[in-house]
Design a protein around this motif. Structure first.
Motif, PDB file in Angstrom:
ATOM      1  N   VAL A 141     -13.842  -6.004 107.541  1.00 38.22           N
ATOM      2  CA  VAL A 141     -14.108  -6.062 108.935  1.00 38.22           C
ATOM      3  C   VAL A 141     -14.275  -4.682 109.512  1.00 38.22           C
ATOM      4  O   VAL A 141     -13.596  -3.741 109.272  1.00 38.22           O
ATOM      5  N   SER A 142     -15.486  -4.527 110.093  1.00 35.22           N
ATOM      6  CA  SER A 142     -15.954  -3.192 110.595  1.00 35.22           C
ATOM      7  C   SER A 142     -15.931  -2.908 111.952  1.00 35.22           C
ATOM      8  O   SER A 142     -15.994  -3.890 112.563  1.00 35.22           O
ATOM      9  N   VAL A 143     -15.209  -1.876 112.422  1.00 33.96           N
ATOM     10  CA  VAL A 143     -15.047  -1.681 113.686  1.00 33.96           C
ATOM     11  C   VAL A 143     -15.814  -0.336 114.288  1.00 33.96           C
ATOM     12  O   VAL A 143     -15.648   0.272 115.112  1.00 33.96           O
ATOM     13  N   GLU A 144     -16.853  -0.156 113.352  1.00 31.34           N
ATOM     14  CA  GLU A 144     -17.817   1.109 113.482  1.00 31.34           C
ATOM     15  C   GLU A 144     -18.324   1.215 114.855  1.00 31.34           C
ATOM     16  O   GLU A 144     -19.043   0.340 115.185  1.00 31.34           O
ATOM     17  N   GLY A 145     -17.952   2.354 115.825  1.00 32.55           N
ATOM     18  CA  GLY A 145     -18.607   2.280 116.916  1.00 32.55           C
ATOM     19  C   GLY A 145     -18.106   1.287 117.894  1.00 32.55           C
ATOM     20  O   GLY A 145     -18.637   1.365 119.140  1.00 32.55           O
ATOM     21  N   ALA A 146     -17.183   0.578 117.541  1.00 36.24           N
ATOM     22  CA  ALA A 146     -16.506  -0.406 118.693  1.00 36.24           C
ATOM     23  C   ALA A 146     -16.134   0.154 119.749  1.00 36.24           C
ATOM     24  O   ALA A 146     -15.313   0.874 119.888  1.00 36.24           O
ATOM     25  N   GLU A 147     -16.550  -0.292 121.009  1.00 36.03           N
ATOM     26  CA  GLU A 147     -16.012  -0.085 122.443  1.00 36.03           C
ATOM     27  C   GLU A 147     -14.958  -0.783 122.753  1.00 36.03           C
ATOM     28  O   GLU A 147     -14.499  -1.781 122.078  1.00 36.03           O
ATOM     29  N   ALA A 148     -14.039  -0.124 123.709  1.00 45.18           N
ATOM     30  CA  ALA A 148     -13.017  -0.766 124.372  1.00 45.18           C
ATOM     31  C   ALA A 148     -13.265  -2.118 124.776  1.00 45.18           C
ATOM     32  O   ALA A 148     -14.396  -2.311 125.301  1.00 45.18           O
ATOM     33  N   GLY A 149     -12.416  -3.217 124.541  1.00 41.49           N
ATOM     34  CA  GLY A 149     -12.931  -4.846 124.867  1.00 41.49           C
ATOM     35  C   GLY A 149     -13.403  -5.268 123.714  1.00 41.49           C
ATOM     36  O   GLY A 149     -13.562  -6.685 124.000  1.00 41.49           O
ATOM     37  N   THR A 150     -13.570  -4.987 122.713  1.00 43.99           N
ATOM     38  CA  THR A 150     -14.323  -5.645 121.391  1.00 43.99           C
ATOM     39  C   THR A 150     -13.402  -6.382 120.854  1.00 43.99           C
ATOM     40  O   THR A 150     -12.085  -6.042 120.608  1.00 43.99           O
ATOM     41  N   GLN A 151     -13.471  -7.665 120.473  1.00 41.16           N
ATOM     42  CA  GLN A 151     -12.456  -8.576 119.760  1.00 41.16           C
ATOM     43  C   GLN A 151     -13.409  -9.332 118.738  1.00 41.16           C
ATOM     44  O   GLN A 151     -14.543  -9.832 118.861  1.00 41.16           O
ATOM     45  N   ILE A 152     -12.489  -9.316 117.423  1.00 40.70           N
ATOM     46  CA  ILE A 152     -13.301  -9.865 116.407  1.00 40.70           C
ATOM     47  C   ILE A 152     -12.225 -10.969 115.933  1.00 40.70           C
ATOM     48  O   ILE A 152     -10.982 -10.948 115.858  1.00 40.70           O
ATOM     49  N   LEU A 153     -12.777 -12.383 116.213  1.00 41.55           N
ATOM     50  CA  LEU A 153     -12.105 -13.526 115.770  1.00 41.55           C
ATOM     51  C   LEU A 153     -12.242 -13.805 114.446  1.00 41.55           C
ATOM     52  O   LEU A 153     -13.237 -13.487 113.737  1.00 41.55           O
ATOM     53  N   ALA A 154     -11.386 -14.736 114.170  1.00 44.42           N
ATOM     54  CA  ALA A 154     -11.522 -15.391 112.682  1.00 44.42           C
ATOM     55  C   ALA A 154     -12.573 -16.155 112.448  1.00 44.42           C
ATOM     56  O   ALA A 154     -13.451 -15.561 111.389  1.00 44.42           O
ATOM     57  N   LYS A 155     -13.404 -16.593 113.174  1.00 45.81           N
ATOM     58  CA  LYS A 155     -14.864 -17.171 112.953  1.00 45.81           C
ATOM     59  C   LYS A 155     -15.830 -16.056 112.885  1.00 45.81           C
ATOM     60  O   LYS A 155     -16.804 -16.427 112.403  1.00 45.81           O
ATOM     61  N   ASP A 156     -15.554 -14.584 113.258  1.00 45.68           N
ATOM     62  CA  ASP A 156     -16.675 -13.785 113.316  1.00 45.68           C
ATOM     63  C   ASP A 156     -16.449 -13.108 111.767  1.00 45.68           C
ATOM     64  O   ASP A 156     -17.472 -12.275 111.468  1.00 45.68           O
ATOM     65  N   VAL A 157     -15.490 -13.393 110.975  1.00 44.33           N
ATOM     66  CA  VAL A 157     -15.461 -12.759 109.816  1.00 44.33           C
ATOM     67  C   VAL A 157     -16.262 -13.343 108.729  1.00 44.33           C
ATOM     68  O   VAL A 157     -16.130 -14.769 108.584  1.00 44.33           O
ATOM     69  N   GLU A 158     -16.959 -12.622 108.150  1.00 39.96           N
ATOM     70  CA  GLU A 158     -17.986 -13.011 107.033  1.00 39.96           C
ATOM     71  C   GLU A 158     -17.164 -13.870 105.621  1.00 39.96           C
ATOM     72  O   GLU A 158     -16.469 -13.081 105.056  1.00 39.96           O
ATOM     73  N   LEU A 159     -17.275 -14.977 105.571  1.00 42.16           N
ATOM     74  CA  LEU A 159     -16.711 -15.383 104.189  1.00 42.16           C
ATOM     75  C   LEU A 159     -17.704 -15.481 103.225  1.00 42.16           C
ATOM     76  O   LEU A 159     -18.947 -15.906 103.252  1.00 42.16           O
ATOM     77  N   PRO A 160     -17.377 -15.370 101.932  1.00 44.45           N
ATOM     78  CA  PRO A 160     -18.173 -15.372 100.625  1.00 44.45           C
ATOM     79  C   PRO A 160     -18.419 -17.065 100.418  1.00 44.45           C
ATOM     80  O   PRO A 160     -17.818 -17.926 100.984  1.00 44.45           O
ATOM     81  N   SER A 161     -19.411 -17.305  99.964  1.00 47.70           N
ATOM     82  CA  SER A 161     -20.016 -18.806  99.580  1.00 47.70           C
ATOM     83  C   SER A 161     -18.880 -19.308  98.919  1.00 47.70           C
ATOM     84  O   SER A 161     -18.205 -18.887  97.706  1.00 47.70           O
ATOM     85  N   GLY A 162     -18.731 -20.436  99.515  1.00 43.22           N
ATOM     86  CA  GLY A 162     -17.917 -21.326  98.534  1.00 43.22           C
ATOM     87  C   GLY A 162     -16.413 -21.272  99.300  1.00 43.22           C
ATOM     88  O   GLY A 162     -15.267 -21.996  98.715  1.00 43.22           O
ATOM     89  N   SER A 163     -16.042 -20.464 100.186  1.00 45.22           N
ATOM     90  CA  SER A 163     -14.950 -20.335 100.926  1.00 45.22           C
ATOM     91  C   SER A 163     -14.769 -20.777 102.297  1.00 45.22           C
ATOM     92  O   SER A 163     -15.736 -20.829 102.841  1.00 45.22           O
ATOM     93  N   ALA A 164     -13.774 -21.596 102.623  1.00 47.29           N
ATOM     94  CA  ALA A 164     -13.878 -22.177 103.758  1.00 47.29           C
ATOM     95  C   ALA A 164     -12.640 -21.823 104.916  1.00 47.29           C
ATOM     96  O   ALA A 164     -11.555 -21.426 104.136  1.00 47.29           O
ATOM     97  N   LEU A 165     -12.729 -21.247 105.947  1.00 46.97           N
ATOM     98  CA  LEU A 165     -11.752 -20.730 106.753  1.00 46.97           C
ATOM     99  C   LEU A 165     -10.734 -21.881 107.190  1.00 46.97           C
ATOM    100  O   LEU A 165     -11.067 -23.015 107.509  1.00 46.97           O
ATOM    101  N   MET A 166      -9.311 -21.754 106.863  1.00 51.57           N
ATOM    102  CA  MET A 166      -8.330 -22.349 107.418  1.00 51.57           C
ATOM    103  C   MET A 166      -7.648 -22.173 108.625  1.00 51.57           C
ATOM    104  O   MET A 166      -7.071 -22.811 109.356  1.00 51.57           O
ATOM    105  N   THR A 167      -7.598 -20.865 108.704  1.00 44.56           N
ATOM    106  CA  THR A 167      -7.089 -20.404 109.960  1.00 44.56           C
ATOM    107  C   THR A 167      -7.829 -20.838 111.315  1.00 44.56           C
ATOM    108  O   THR A 167      -9.104 -20.856 110.957  1.00 44.56           O
ATOM    109  N   ASP A 168      -7.150 -20.739 112.565  1.00 40.83           N
ATOM    110  CA  ASP A 168      -7.805 -21.267 113.826  1.00 40.83           C
ATOM    111  C   ASP A 168      -8.859 -20.272 113.882  1.00 40.83           C
ATOM    112  O   ASP A 168      -8.955 -18.885 113.774  1.00 40.83           O
TER     113      ASP A 168
END
Length: 231
Positions: A141-168
């Motif tokens: 997960v990259s935070v390069e240059g991220a400003e205050a207020g930036t939020q990265i959610l589980a759905k924003d994380v890039e998953l490799p092909s064949g993987s499915a997110l189980m976390t909310d």
């Protein structure tokens, strides 16, 4: 993820005494289970097993050779010595090629956020379903240059092909907020110490300042008294 091959020996001795003897021989007691099979108690080479877990992490894929028969497993529980960190026992879950498993995959934060910001990780791992032989080592997960207020959610994380997110999907993974000022940090520390009942002795500078203030107060009182007498 490629598997690491380890040659194991079956064991018939159990209990704390037997486990200590095994560890003195630089081996690790372990048990294989899963897929409806009876548990198989084995010993593994200590050094090679430690390296395999260090290289593959918590989801290291191991190919265990027991009496010429190879079994694919994932570490389900790893017990270590609380002080030395040495391996003490492994619970190994039997898996099959092509089978999907649910595992916890670490989150690695990279990059530098904008100045005067604070980066906090709310979820250090994400639960995903993936093929046993294609478990991701980590999620970047990259935070390069991220400003205050930036939020990265589980759905924003890039998953490799064949993987499915189980976390909310809406779970907060990384939060970028404004960094607290030195005054705010000191105030929070003072409040925490006060709540804990911690008292500090006054420093020399504080004592000198206190004495000077008392001296000024005495002088002012003396001047006031003198002025009153003159009147």
């Amino acid at each position: 993820m490629s598997e690491t091959k380890l040659t194991a020996e079956t064991r018939t001795e159990f209990g704390k005494g037997a486990a200590r003897r095994i560890r003195r021989e630089h081996k690790v007691p372990a048990v294989l289970y899963g897929h409806g099979t009876d548990p198989v108690h084995i010993t593994l080479p200590g050094h090679d097993t430690m390296l395999a877990l260090k290289h593959g992490g918590t989801n290291a894929l191991l190919a265990i050779d027991v009496d010429g028969k190879e079994t694919l497993v994932l570490p389900k529980q790893v017990q270590r010595h609380p002080v030395k960190g040495e391996l003490e026992h492994l619970d190994l879950l039997i898996v099959r090629r092509g089978e999907k498993v649910v595992v916890e995959v670490p989150v690695h934060v990279v990059g530098e956020a904008a100045s005067e910001t604070l980066v906090t990780v709310d979820h250090a791992t994400l639960s995903v379903e993936a093929e046993a032989t294609h478990i991701p080592d980590f999620f970047e997960v990259s935070v390069e240059g991220a400003e205050a207020g930036t939020q990265i959610l589980a759905k924003d994380v890039e998953l490799p092909s064949g993987s499915a997110l189980m976390t909310d999907a809406e779970a907060l993974v990384v939060n970028v907020s404004a960094a607290p000022t030195a005054e705010e940090v000191e105030a929070e520390l003072a409040d925490a110490e006060a709540e804990a009942g911690i008292e500090h002795e006054a420093s020399d500078k504080e004592l000198e300042a206190e004495a000077a203030a008392e001296g000024e107060s005495s002088t002012d009182s003396g001047d006031a008294a003198e002025g009153s007498t003159e009147e």
